[in-house]
Write a protein that holds these residues in place. Structure first.
Motif, short mmCIF file in Angstrom:
data_model
loop_
_atom_site.label_atom_id
_atom_site.label_comp_id
_atom_site.label_asym_id
_atom_site.label_seq_id
_atom_site.Cartn_x
_atom_site.Cartn_y
_atom_site.Cartn_z
N ASP A 188 20.62 2.23 14.06
CA ASP A 188 21.00 0.85 13.77
C ASP A 188 21.83 0.31 14.93
N PRO A 189 21.59 -0.93 15.34
CA PRO A 189 22.43 -1.53 16.37
C PRO A 189 23.84 -1.77 15.80
N VAL A 190 24.82 -1.08 16.34
CA VAL A 190 26.17 -1.09 15.79
C VAL A 190 26.76 -2.50 15.75
N ALA A 191 26.71 -3.21 16.88
CA ALA A 191 27.34 -4.53 16.94
C ALA A 191 26.71 -5.50 15.95
N THR A 225 34.36 -11.49 21.41
CA THR A 225 35.70 -12.05 21.59
C THR A 225 36.78 -11.07 21.14
N GLN A 226 36.38 -10.04 20.37
CA GLN A 226 37.34 -9.06 19.85
C GLN A 226 37.16 -7.67 20.42
N VAL A 227 35.91 -7.25 20.62
CA VAL A 227 35.62 -5.91 21.13
C VAL A 227 34.42 -5.98 22.06
N ALA A 242 30.50 -1.04 24.45
CA ALA A 242 31.38 0.12 24.29
C ALA A 242 31.23 0.71 22.89
N LEU A 243 31.10 -0.16 21.88
CA LEU A 243 30.89 0.34 20.52
C LEU A 243 29.59 1.13 20.42
N GLU A 244 28.53 0.61 21.03
CA GLU A 244 27.24 1.31 21.02
C GLU A 244 27.37 2.67 21.70
N SER A 264 40.22 -6.25 14.34
CA SER A 264 40.12 -7.46 13.52
C SER A 264 38.97 -8.31 14.04
N PHE A 265 38.23 -8.90 13.11
CA PHE A 265 37.13 -9.78 13.48
C PHE A 265 36.93 -10.81 12.37
#
Length: 99
Positions: free
Chosen positions: A28-31, A54-56, A60-62, A80-81
């Motif tokens: 699954d695409p994380v973002a 704008t938050q992360v 990098a999350l992927e 936070s988002f």
């Protein structure tokens, strides 16, 4: 199972009934899954939210969460988002929209 399916998202059982949790499947695409989970928790459309970037850093999350599950055990990313507290692990996205 598609993490963008609303049947896959809902309040968790327990004292924090306002907290929403989504299963994150391998591949699954994380973002995108985060954006859909937050939108669902808020009852809004994903395109109505601010960009996740704008938050992360979505890339990098992927990188952090996209590898084999055994190599990522115990990993957790919190931020936070859209006014929500978001916690992402290799297998789950938890969204707390607050009060």
């Amino acid at each position: 199972m598609d993490s963008h399916d609303s049947s896959n998202t809902g309040p968790t059982d327990g004292p924090d009934d306002h907290v929403h949790s989504v299963q994150l499947e391998a591949g699954d695409p994380v973002a995108m899954s985060i954006v859909y989970a937050v939108a669902n928790a808020l009852g809004r459309q994903p395109l109505d939210l601010e960009p996740l970037s704008t938050q992360v850093d979505p890339e990098a999350l992927e990188t952090l969460l996209g590898g084999p599950v055994g190599e990522r055990d115990g990993l957790s990313v919190s931020f936070s988002f859209a006014g929500c507290a978001v916690v992402v692990t290799p297998t789950r996205i938890t969204v707390d929209p607050g009060e």
